[in-house]
Design an enzyme around this catalytic site. Structure first.
Site, PDB file in Angstrom:
ATOM      1  N   ASP A  51      17.036   2.297  17.834  1.00  0.00           N
ATOM      2  CA  ASP A  51      15.709   1.851  18.256  1.00  0.00           C
ATOM      3  C   ASP A  51      14.854   3.113  18.297  1.00  0.00           C
ATOM      4  OD1 ASP A  51      13.413   1.086  19.505  1.00  0.00           O
ATOM      5  OD2 ASP A  51      14.370   0.260  21.299  1.00  0.00           O
ATOM      6  N   ASN A  78      11.479   5.308   7.619  1.00  0.00           N
ATOM      7  CA  ASN A  78      10.952   4.078   7.031  1.00  0.00           C
ATOM      8  C   ASN A  78      10.617   3.024   8.085  1.00  0.00           C
ATOM      9  OD1 ASN A  78      10.778   1.796   4.964  1.00  0.00           O
ATOM     10  ND2 ASN A  78      12.572   1.205   6.175  1.00  0.00           N
ATOM     11  N   ARG A 112      11.687  15.180  14.589  1.00  0.00           N
ATOM     12  CA  ARG A 112      11.981  16.308  15.502  1.00  0.00           C
ATOM     13  C   ARG A 112      13.475  16.443  15.742  1.00  0.00           C
ATOM     14  NH1 ARG A 112      12.428  15.029  20.499  1.00  0.00           N
ATOM     15  NH2 ARG A 112      10.716  13.536  20.583  1.00  0.00           N
ATOM     16  N   TYR A 142      -2.290  -1.103  13.325  1.00  0.00           N
ATOM     17  CA  TYR A 142      -1.449  -0.704  12.188  1.00  0.00           C
ATOM     18  C   TYR A 142      -2.140   0.387  11.369  1.00  0.00           C
ATOM     19  CZ  TYR A 142       1.450  -0.999   8.015  1.00  0.00           C
ATOM     20  OH  TYR A 142       2.283  -0.692   6.964  1.00  0.00           O
ATOM     21  N   LYS A 146      -0.816   4.219  10.683  1.00  0.00           N
ATOM     22  CA  LYS A 146      -0.501   4.766   9.362  1.00  0.00           C
ATOM     23  C   LYS A 146      -1.411   5.952   9.004  1.00  0.00           C
ATOM     24  CE  LYS A 146       3.167   2.421   8.335  1.00  0.00           C
ATOM     25  NZ  LYS A 146       4.467   3.086   8.159  1.00  0.00           N
ATOM     26  N   VAL A 175       3.768  -5.360  -0.584  1.00  0.00           N
ATOM     27  CA  VAL A 175       5.185  -5.381  -0.948  1.00  0.00           C
ATOM     28  C   VAL A 175       5.798  -6.577  -0.233  1.00  0.00           C
ATOM     29  CG1 VAL A 175       7.371  -4.108  -0.948  1.00  0.00           C
ATOM     30  CG2 VAL A 175       5.186  -2.849  -0.962  1.00  0.00           C
TER      31      VAL A 175
HETATM   32  C1  8X3 Z   1       1.434  -2.664   4.130  1.00  0.00           C
HETATM   33  C2  8X3 Z   1       0.249  -2.838   3.296  1.00  0.00           C
HETATM   34  O1  8X3 Z   1      -2.117  -3.748   3.032  1.00  0.00           O
HETATM   35  O2  8X3 Z   1      -0.639  -4.951   4.544  1.00  0.00           O
HETATM   36  O3  8X3 Z   1       1.545  -1.380   4.600  1.00  0.00           O
HETATM   37  O4  8X3 Z   1      -1.520  -2.829   5.178  1.00  0.00           O
HETATM   38  S1  8X3 Z   1      -1.053  -3.619   4.057  1.00  0.00           S
END
Ligand code: 8X3
Length: 241
Positions: A51, A78, A112, A142, A146, A175
């Site tokens: 986790d 990942n 780390r 999100y 990222k 994806v």
């Molecule tokens: C996944 C792609 O476009 O859903 O990282 O953010 S998106």
């Protein structure tokens, strides 16, 4: 570059891009330790519970991987997720915490903990997203996570400059994995609609990108790979049949 005889540690190894990369690494002769919460679904040489949001779980994971593998040549961070596709005004503390703790804290933590065990000639690979390059509506936590991953890898490249360790980020678009099912809280209809009328990239095709970066000559660093479905120009703009 031949990967045979090397070792790898992969997080989020139970499904999707992580599982596909584990498969391809093993096929290339790499001995792989794979971590995930769903241990029973990890098909690696060394399957381990993990986790990434938990410091102790992450420490035990890295220690067990190093003990089994003897050292790390490849680290693939990942593990990650998105929760919700709603305007930020409807975002919740719980979703934000889970997303940021997994995608940001988890990546920093595993990196780390693993870094002292990365052998010379090692390679750190991070799963980014096109969401970390260009914002789209209704994905703030999100997207923030990222963008943070991209910032972290840029900073890491500065701090490791001069050391024989390569760093690559793979920023993927659409994806087809369990990503959307998780994002929509298990709602398969909503998840399927994300990929409707287009041909999304497959987890194997993203894993091919990872393997491409790993197999370049040792003096060549592929900084970033951006891989999208042909039918999309961004996270927001998708042309469907
Ligand atoms: C996944 C792609 O476009 O859903 O990282 O953010 S998106």
């Amino acid at each position: 570059m031949n990967l045979a005889g090397k070792t790898a540690v992969v997080t989020g190894a139970s499904s999707g891009i992580g599982a596909a990369t584990v498969r391809k690494l093993r096929k290339a002769g790499v001995r792989v330790a794979g971590g995930a919460r769903r241990l029973e679904r990890v098909e690696a040489d060394v399957p381990l519970a993990l986790d990434v949001t938990d410091e102790e779980s992450s420490r035990v994971f890295v220690e067990a991987a190093v003990e089994a593998l003897g050292g790390i040549d490849i680290l693939f961070c990942n593990a990650g997720l998105a929760l919700g596709r709603v305007p930020f005004t409807e975002s919740t503390e719980a979703d934000e915490t889970t997303v940021l703790h997994t995608n940001v804290d988890g990546v920093l933590r595993i990196t780390r903990l693993a870094l002292p065990h990365i052998r010379d000639g090692g390679h750190l690979v991070f799963m980014g997203s096109i969401a970390g390059r260009q914002a789209y509506p209704h994905g703030a936590s999100y997207i923030a996570s990222k963008f943070a991953v991209r910032g972290f890898t840029y900073a890491l490249r500065e701090d490791l400059l001069g050391r024989p360790i390569r760093i690559t980020t793979v920023d993927a678009g659409l994806v087809e994995t369990e990503f959307s099912v998780v994002r929509f809280g298990g709602d398969r209809e909503k998840a399927d609609a994300v990929y409707e009328g287009i041909e999304p990239v497959t987890p194997d095709e993203v894993a091919d990108c990872v393997l491409f970066a790993l197999t370049r000559p040792p003096h060549v660093n592929i900084d970033e790979i951006v891989v999208k479905a042909l039918a999309q120009s961004s996270g927001a703009r998708v042309v469907r049949a």
